[in-house]
Design an enzyme around this catalytic site. Structure first.
Site, PDB file in Angstrom:
ATOM      1  N   GLU A  56       0.821  -1.215   0.000  1.00 10.69           N
ATOM      2  CA  GLU A  56       0.000   0.000   0.000  1.00 10.69           C
ATOM      3  C   GLU A  56       0.854   1.263   0.000  1.00 10.69           C
ATOM      4  O   GLU A  56       1.929   1.296   0.604  1.00 10.69           O
ATOM      5  CB  GLU A  56      -0.877   0.019   1.264  1.00 10.69           C
ATOM      6  CG  GLU A  56      -1.862  -1.126   1.307  1.00 10.69           C
ATOM      7  CD  GLU A  56      -2.454  -1.375   2.681  1.00 10.69           C
ATOM      8  OE1 GLU A  56      -3.617  -1.800   2.738  1.00 10.69           O
ATOM      9  OE2 GLU A  56      -1.768  -1.159   3.692  1.00 10.69           O
ATOM     10  N   THR A  84       5.227  -9.602   9.124  1.00 12.89           N
ATOM     11  CA  THR A  84       3.944  -9.360   8.449  1.00 12.89           C
ATOM     12  C   THR A  84       3.906  -7.952   7.853  1.00 12.89           C
ATOM     13  O   THR A  84       3.474  -7.760   6.712  1.00 12.89           O
ATOM     14  CB  THR A  84       2.773  -9.530   9.446  1.00 12.89           C
ATOM     15  OG1 THR A  84       2.757 -10.887   9.892  1.00 12.89           O
ATOM     16  CG2 THR A  84       1.435  -9.193   8.816  1.00 12.89           C
ATOM     17  N   ARG A 112       3.150   4.310  15.980  1.00 12.84           N
ATOM     18  CA  ARG A 112       2.024   5.189  15.627  1.00 12.84           C
ATOM     19  C   ARG A 112       0.688   4.472  15.727  1.00 12.84           C
ATOM     20  O   ARG A 112      -0.327   5.050  16.104  1.00 12.84           O
ATOM     21  CB  ARG A 112       2.226   5.855  14.279  1.00 12.84           C
ATOM     22  CG  ARG A 112       1.828   5.060  13.014  1.00 12.84           C
ATOM     23  CD  ARG A 112       0.329   5.219  12.703  1.00 12.84           C
ATOM     24  NE  ARG A 112      -0.053   5.002  11.339  1.00 12.84           N
ATOM     25  CZ  ARG A 112      -0.587   3.885  10.852  1.00 12.84           C
ATOM     26  NH1 ARG A 112      -0.784   2.833  11.596  1.00 12.84           N
ATOM     27  NH2 ARG A 112      -0.949   3.842   9.593  1.00 12.84           N
ATOM     28  N   GLN A 140       2.940  -6.146  16.790  1.00 12.74           N
ATOM     29  CA  GLN A 140       2.319  -4.912  17.297  1.00 12.74           C
ATOM     30  C   GLN A 140       2.024  -4.986  18.796  1.00 12.74           C
ATOM     31  O   GLN A 140       1.792  -3.949  19.448  1.00 12.74           O
ATOM     32  CB  GLN A 140       0.986  -4.626  16.566  1.00 12.74           C
ATOM     33  CG  GLN A 140       1.033  -4.663  15.049  1.00 12.74           C
ATOM     34  CD  GLN A 140       2.023  -3.685  14.450  1.00 12.74           C
ATOM     35  OE1 GLN A 140       2.115  -2.530  14.877  1.00 12.74           O
ATOM     36  NE2 GLN A 140       2.791  -4.137  13.474  1.00 12.74           N
ATOM     37  N   ASP A 227      -7.947  -4.878   8.471  1.00 11.33           N
ATOM     38  CA  ASP A 227      -7.544  -3.642   7.800  1.00 11.33           C
ATOM     39  C   ASP A 227      -7.397  -3.798   6.292  1.00 11.33           C
ATOM     40  O   ASP A 227      -6.667  -3.053   5.658  1.00 11.33           O
ATOM     41  CB  ASP A 227      -6.240  -3.099   8.421  1.00 11.33           C
ATOM     42  CG  ASP A 227      -5.090  -4.097   8.327  1.00 11.33           C
ATOM     43  OD1 ASP A 227      -5.317  -5.220   7.837  1.00 11.33           O
ATOM     44  OD2 ASP A 227      -3.973  -3.754   8.734  1.00 11.33           O
TER      45      ASP A 227
HETATM   46  P1  NAD Z   1       2.023 -10.578  13.365  1.00  6.33           P
HETATM   47  O1  NAD Z   1       1.915 -11.531  12.243  1.00  6.33           O
HETATM   48  O2  NAD Z   1       3.371 -10.265  13.926  1.00  6.33           O
HETATM   49  O3  NAD Z   1       1.115 -11.072  14.584  1.00  6.33           O
HETATM   50  C1  NAD Z   1      -0.196 -11.538  14.424  1.00  6.33           C
HETATM   51  C2  NAD Z   1      -0.498 -12.572  15.501  1.00  6.33           C
HETATM   52  O4  NAD Z   1      -1.871 -12.970  15.385  1.00  6.33           O
HETATM   53  C3  NAD Z   1       0.338 -13.857  15.368  1.00  6.33           C
HETATM   54  O5  NAD Z   1       1.039 -14.110  16.580  1.00  6.33           O
HETATM   55  C4  NAD Z   1      -0.700 -14.946  15.059  1.00  6.33           C
HETATM   56  O6  NAD Z   1      -0.369 -16.187  15.618  1.00  6.33           O
HETATM   57  C5  NAD Z   1      -1.955 -14.356  15.697  1.00  6.33           C
HETATM   58  N1  NAD Z   1      -3.222 -14.862  15.195  1.00  6.33           N
HETATM   59  C6  NAD Z   1      -3.574 -15.081  13.896  1.00  6.33           C
HETATM   60  N2  NAD Z   1      -4.853 -15.535  13.838  1.00  6.33           N
HETATM   61  C7  NAD Z   1      -5.299 -15.588  15.127  1.00  6.33           C
HETATM   62  C8  NAD Z   1      -6.538 -15.949  15.727  1.00  6.33           C
HETATM   63  N3  NAD Z   1      -7.570 -16.350  14.987  1.00  6.33           N
HETATM   64  N4  NAD Z   1      -6.662 -15.875  17.070  1.00  6.33           N
HETATM   65  C9  NAD Z   1      -5.616 -15.462  17.847  1.00  6.33           C
HETATM   66  N5  NAD Z   1      -4.410 -15.099  17.326  1.00  6.33           N
HETATM   67  C10 NAD Z   1      -4.258 -15.153  15.989  1.00  6.33           C
HETATM   68  O7  NAD Z   1       1.307  -9.236  12.870  1.00  6.33           O
HETATM   69  P2  NAD Z   1       1.435  -7.779  13.499  1.00  6.33           P
HETATM   70  O8  NAD Z   1       2.498  -6.998  12.836  1.00  6.33           O
HETATM   71  O9  NAD Z   1       1.396  -7.865  14.989  1.00  6.33           O
HETATM   72  O10 NAD Z   1       0.051  -7.151  12.966  1.00  6.33           O
HETATM   73  C11 NAD Z   1      -1.174  -7.606  13.505  1.00  6.33           C
HETATM   74  C12 NAD Z   1      -2.307  -7.114  12.631  1.00  6.33           C
HETATM   75  O11 NAD Z   1      -2.420  -5.695  12.749  1.00  6.33           O
HETATM   76  C13 NAD Z   1      -2.123  -7.394  11.146  1.00  6.33           C
HETATM   77  O12 NAD Z   1      -3.343  -7.865  10.632  1.00  6.33           O
HETATM   78  C14 NAD Z   1      -1.746  -6.059  10.553  1.00  6.33           C
HETATM   79  O13 NAD Z   1      -2.128  -5.946   9.202  1.00  6.33           O
HETATM   80  C15 NAD Z   1      -2.545  -5.144  11.444  1.00  6.33           C
HETATM   81  N6  NAD Z   1      -2.055  -3.765  11.523  1.00  6.33           N
HETATM   82  C16 NAD Z   1      -2.980  -2.788  11.568  1.00  6.33           C
HETATM   83  C17 NAD Z   1      -2.594  -1.470  11.693  1.00  6.33           C
HETATM   84  C18 NAD Z   1      -3.625  -0.400  11.811  1.00  6.33           C
HETATM   85  O14 NAD Z   1      -3.285   0.783  11.755  1.00  6.33           O
HETATM   86  N7  NAD Z   1      -4.875  -0.733  12.016  1.00  6.33           N
HETATM   87  C19 NAD Z   1      -1.224  -1.148  11.737  1.00  6.33           C
HETATM   88  C20 NAD Z   1      -0.288  -2.187  11.721  1.00  6.33           C
HETATM   89  C21 NAD Z   1      -0.713  -3.505  11.625  1.00  6.33           C
END
Ligand code: NAD
Length: 342
Positions: A56, A84, A112, A140, A227
């Site tokens: 993106e 990720t 952020r 995160q 997202d």
């Molecule tokens: P990550 O891959 O490091 O961690 C995600 C975790 O979720 C993993 O430990 C995984 O085992 C767990 N998981 C997956 N499915 C699950 C379920 N059904 N139940 C419980 N746990 C589950 O990813 P990250 O960098 O921590 O990002 C997390 C999410 O946040 C991603 O989807 C990312 O796109 C999103 N994100 C959103 C924003 C925003 O501004 N809204 C910003 C950054 C990341």
């Protein structure tokens, strides 16, 4: 010449200052930019979807400064040894179009996103909130926890992840910082007594990480992981019981938890809560839901903040990315026989 904060220097800065204090000060930048929301150029981010994930571009600008972030979201990456989410971004002068500042934004995005969650929770969660549940313990998660502690003082954390090793990692990282962590074996156990629930999972699917029964009245929900089109975390019935707060509706209606709802599904733009144009939480029983997708103005604020906070220090270095010949019409001088390189 533009300045750069690279990954080692971003990490040094965070270690030096501490995640909590950085998030507290970043919230100041976020709030001042959200309050002047209408002065920004806004567009839903440009997303390139593939079966592997999404890439993106997130641009925005005010009358002086342009910014963009490049960010990916590849939920299957950790199983292959990659993150990720990774990102970098820049600021440029609206006046002459020249880039002025570049930064790594993988760590900065975690800060952020956490600061945005905390800013919203500060205004929407019940002030007596004392227990937080975290579903998803990936990259995160520590930042989200530290940010909520910074604004609401919460140190009791119940965590569930389908990967128990991720929960153990979070425990290792956060217990030394004073958190009391419960590693839950199910979502039912994790949400017991929760005042704030943050969902922060990564999967390219319409998931129901939280079922309707998991959300009791009065809870503040911080839905971070849903997202992208086809990527959600909540049972739709939760949405119908909640007051929903969003960043930029045209983007959230494409990407957020509300993506399967009608175009006119009622939401409140969070910036209006800050300006007093809309009311936040109306009662102790209300469920408030921040349908977070991440919007470009938060990246603008984060870049502006890290630029200002590291200005004049050895955390910034020059990056020669703008070809700038002495005679602006003689770009060829940089490669011709008299070029300084020869
Ligand atoms: P990550 O891959 O490091 O961690 C995600 C975790 O979720 C993993 O430990 C995984 O085992 C767990 N998981 C997956 N499915 C699950 C379920 N059904 N139940 C419980 N746990 C589950 O990813 P990250 O960098 O921590 O990002 C997390 C999410 O946040 C991603 O989807 C990312 O796109 C999103 N994100 C959103 C924003 C925003 O501004 N809204 C910003 C950054 C990341």
């Amino acid at each position: 010449m533009p300045q750069l904060v690279d990954v080692p220097n971003m990490a040094r800065w965070i270690q030096r200052e501490g995640v909590g204090p950085i998030i507290r000060d970043m919230i100041g930048y976020l709030e001042s930019d959200f309050r002047r929301w209408e002065s920004f150029d806004k567009t839903p981010r440009v997303a390139s979807h593939t079966p592997f994930g999404v890439i993106e571009l997130m641009p925005t600008a005010d009358s002086e400064t342009y910014s963009f972030k490049y960010v990916n979201g590849h939920p299957f990456n950790p199983a292959r040894g990659y993150q990720t989410v990774t990102a970098y971004g820049m600021l440029a002068s609206v006046d002459n179009g020249y880039p002025t500042f570049f930064s790594e934004m993988t760590l900065l995005t975690a800060l952020r996103t956490a600061a945005t969650s905390a800013m919203v929770a500060k205004h929407l969660a019940r002030p007596d909130s004392s227990r937080m549940t975290l579903i998803g313990a990936g990259s995160q998660s520590e930042f989200q926890s530290l940010a909520i502690r910074e604004v609401l003082g919460i140190e009791d954390l119940s965590v569930y992840d389908v990967d128990p090793a991720a929960v153990e990692k979070l425990r290792r990282n956060l217990e030394p910082l004073g958190f009391r962590i419960t590693a839950a074996v199910s979502v039912d156990e994790a949400v017991e007594g929760a005042d704030i629930i943050t969902t922060c999972t990564a999967d390219k699917a319409q998931n129901t990480v939280l079922l309707d029964r998991h959300v009791r009245p009065g809870v503040h929900l911080n839905a971070v992981g849903g997202d992208c089109p086809g990527k959600t975390e909540l049972d739709e019935r939760i949405l119908d019981r909640s007051s929903i707060f969003v960043e930029f509706p045209p983007q959230t209606r494409i990407e957020g938890e509300i993506q399967n709802k009608p175009e006119d599904y009622p939401v409140t733009e969070f910036w209006k809560v800050l300006t007093g144009d809309e009311t936040g939480r109306k009662s102790d029983e209300e469920i408030t839901l921040f349908d977070s997708v991440g919007f470009a103005i938060a990246d603008f604020s984060a870049l502006r903040f890290v630029r200002d906070a590291t200005a004049g220090t050895d955390l910034q270095s020059e990056i020669d990315l703008v070809a700038d010949p002495e005679d602006p019409k003689d770009l060829f001088s940089l490669v011709g026989v008299n070029s300084p390189v020869h």
